[in-house]
Design a protein around this motif. Structure first.
Motif, PDB file in Angstrom:
ATOM      1  N   GLU A   1      -5.994   2.705   7.112  1.00 17.24           N
ATOM      2  CA  GLU A   1      -5.849   1.885   5.911  1.00 17.24           C
ATOM      3  C   GLU A   1      -6.402   0.478   6.138  1.00 17.24           C
ATOM      4  OE1 GLU A   1      -4.336   2.479   2.700  1.00 17.24           O
ATOM      5  OE2 GLU A   1      -4.855   4.502   3.368  1.00 17.24           O
TER       6      GLU A   1
ATOM      7  N   ARG B   1       0.835  -1.202   0.000  1.00 18.16           N
ATOM      8  CA  ARG B   1       0.000   0.000   0.000  1.00 18.16           C
ATOM      9  C   ARG B   1       0.866   1.247   0.000  1.00 18.16           C
ATOM     10  NH1 ARG B   1      -5.338  -0.790   2.378  1.00 18.16           N
ATOM     11  NH2 ARG B   1      -5.846  -2.986   2.201  1.00 18.16           N
TER      12      ARG B   1
ATOM     13  N   LYS C   1     -10.268   0.234   5.871  1.00 17.30           N
ATOM     14  CA  LYS C   1     -10.979   0.545   4.637  1.00 17.30           C
ATOM     15  C   LYS C   1     -11.846  -0.625   4.216  1.00 17.30           C
ATOM     16  CE  LYS C   1      -7.880   4.040   2.730  1.00 17.30           C
ATOM     17  NZ  LYS C   1      -6.949   4.391   1.646  1.00 17.30           N
TER      18      LYS C   1
ATOM     19  N   TRP D   1      -2.570   6.336  10.813  1.00 20.23           N
ATOM     20  CA  TRP D   1      -2.773   6.231   9.362  1.00 20.23           C
ATOM     21  C   TRP D   1      -2.879   4.771   8.933  1.00 20.23           C
ATOM     22  CZ3 TRP D   1       1.166   3.978   6.344  1.00 20.23           C
ATOM     23  CH2 TRP D   1       0.889   3.911   4.983  1.00 20.23           C
TER      24      TRP D   1
END
Length: 504
Positions: free
Chosen positions: A493, A65, A496, A489
């Motif tokens: 991710e 990612r 999601k 963060w």
């Protein structure tokens, strides 16, 4: 002498195929750094070029990612313990234990042993004061209260190490600098407990373990100049540890500090085991006509053995609380118990590094061959030094740690490794983190100029990511909020809803 690895546990190759296919792009760029991370770096006055960052699916089913300077070889500090503990789980197994054999040599009559008591260290990382107390109580359970002979300690399982506890940072009395030992007792450290006694204007001092032949103060004057505050109680005590046979306090203890416990590495570490064993034996009411000294164990079967906690339990303490000397004990054990020699040769750091190198090449980074054209290029073997990360020389890349975490995630020992890592905001070295609580299991690392995290991030949808973030910069100590930003963060991710995975 060649090194053999007879105990390797093979991973299930069908699981690894998508992992190898994905990791060929592990170091490729996956977009710019997120704005919140860039801003946090700026506030810490750390340039983006000082950060290595990797976020990739734990199952190896898709490209990273984010990959930022993931191929750079950097100092990972204590995150290097992931390499040591993962290798140990694979090579030794989570149920592995260390055994400390004890011999009673001679005849026992009327509570007297006419001969020697022999204790042979085999590298147990968890021989605490309590475990040693139980060992000596077991000796007394055999009817022995007086030893008309010597107590012999065999520490030959590890080769003598040319390590000075002060070599790393000039702080030889910090417990984190304790060096490994085949008969490691209480991490070669003493615990000094201070309890104020205002009625008598003293603070009572209890020092454990009791050290034979060392004068230990029972109290220290109490200072009440600032009764509502504590201040620098260690500095106020003006402790003098320069004489191995005497501990002194030239100052006073602030009454406002309440009860405090101060751990200190003993100034004469090579004689710590002998002083501790003798001191505890006498404190149990035992007597000894001879001395306590180093020697060699006999070749016959021991009278009994003391068994350590399992490796899975040991690595819990290593990774949750970043215990350096325990990690080094495990690292040296790799050299002792995987060489295939009988009896095992004394373990050295050099031999342990060779075992780790072979394991890495066979399990983490197999070389590219014509028969495996789809496999990624070989990742460099980490420069692991002493296995704990307490090193200025240790080096590894974020890509290498990412692959290690992915391989471990697909292995049978994944539950033990993950459970050993601190939980964000809840325990271990991440207990006071300001990132989203329980969002990840992450190993931390910090040295002067180094700050690092690595481990697993958990999504609410059951998805798991591998996260590695390492900063090498003089302002690294100011970048802890940056690591919180990285963790938040990564948690976003992981949460999601739409997960794009290769082959799905």
């Amino acid at each position: 002498m060649p090194i053999f690895l007879p105990r390797l546990r093979h991973f299930v190759s069908p699981w690894l195929l998508p992992l190898w296919l994905t990791l060929s792009g592990l170091t490729a760029s996956a977009g710019p750094l997120p704005e919140e991370i860039v801003n946090a770096l700026a506030r810490a006055q750390v340039p983006p070029e000082a950060l290595s960052l990797l976020l990739v699916n734990a199952d190896g089913q898709s490209a990273p990612r984010l990959s930022w300077r993931a191929d750079a070889l950097v100092n990972p500090a204590s995150v290097m313990k992931l390499v040591t503990t993962a290798a140990a789980l694979d090579l030794l197994g989570p149920a592995y234990t260390w055994r400390t054999p004890v011999w009673v040599q001679g005849r026992v009559k009327d509570g007297v042993l006419k001969g020697n008591l022999v204790i042979a260290g085999q590298g147990d990382p968890a021989m605490t004061l309590e475990k040693l107390w139980l060992l000596l109580r077991r000796v007394q359970g055999l009817g022995i209260h007086k030893i008309d002979g010597d107590i012999v300690l065999d520490r030959s399982a590890f080769a003598p190490l040319s390590v000075n506890p002060g070599d790393f940072d000039g702080e030889p009395m910090r417990p984190y600098n304790a060096s490994p030992d085949a008969l490691l007792i209480n991490f070669k450290s003493i615990l000094m407990t201070f309890v104020p006694d205002p009625a008598n204007q003293v603070a009572r001092v209890q020092i454990d373990p009791p050290l034979w032949g060392v004068q230990l103060p029972g109290s220290v004057p109490l200072s009440s100049t600032r009764p509502e505050t504590c201040g620098d109680y260690r500095g106020d005590l003006k402790a003098d540890f320069s004489d191995p046979a005497r501990i002194r306090f030239m100052g006073s203890y602030p009454v406002g500090c309440g009860e405090k416990v101060w751990p200190v590495a003993y100034v004469d570490p090579d004689n710590f085991a002998a002083r501790t064993v003798a001191g505890l034996w006498y404190s149990l009411g035992g007597t000894l006509t001879g001395s306590t000294h180093d020697g060699h164990a006999p070749a016959d079967s021991p009278t009994f053995e003391v068994v350590s906690p399992t490796l899975a339990e040991v690595i819990h303490d290593i990774n949750k609380y970043s215990n350096n000397v325990m990690a080094q004990q495990v690292f040296l054990t790799l050299a002792r118990d995987t060489t295939g020699t009988s009896p095992p040769v004394p373990a050295t750091f050099e031999a342990a590094r060779e075992v780790l190198r072979q394991w890495w090449l066979q399990r983490i980074s197999p070389p590219v061959t014509s028969a495996s054209a789809n496999l990624p290029p070989t990742l460099p073997v980490p420069l692991i030094d002493n296995g704990s990360g307490l090193s200025r020389q240790a080096r590894i890349s974020a890509a290498g740690l990412g692959r290690l975490l992915q391989v471990a995630y697909l292995s049978p020992f994944m539950p033990e490794l993950m459970a050993s890592l601190p939980v964000v905001g809840l325990d271990g070295t991440l207990k006071h983190s300001h990132a989203a609580p329980a969002s990840a299991h992450l190993k931390t690392g910090s040295l002067r100029d180094v700050l690092a995290i690595a481990g697993y991030v958990h999504g609410n949808n059951g998805h798991h990511l591998c996260l590695v973030a390492i900063i090498n910069h003089p302002n690294a100590s100011a970048a802890r909020p940056t690591m919180d930003a990285v963790m938040d963060w990564a948690a976003t991710e992981a949460n999601k809803a739409i997960i794009i995975s290769a082959g799905r």
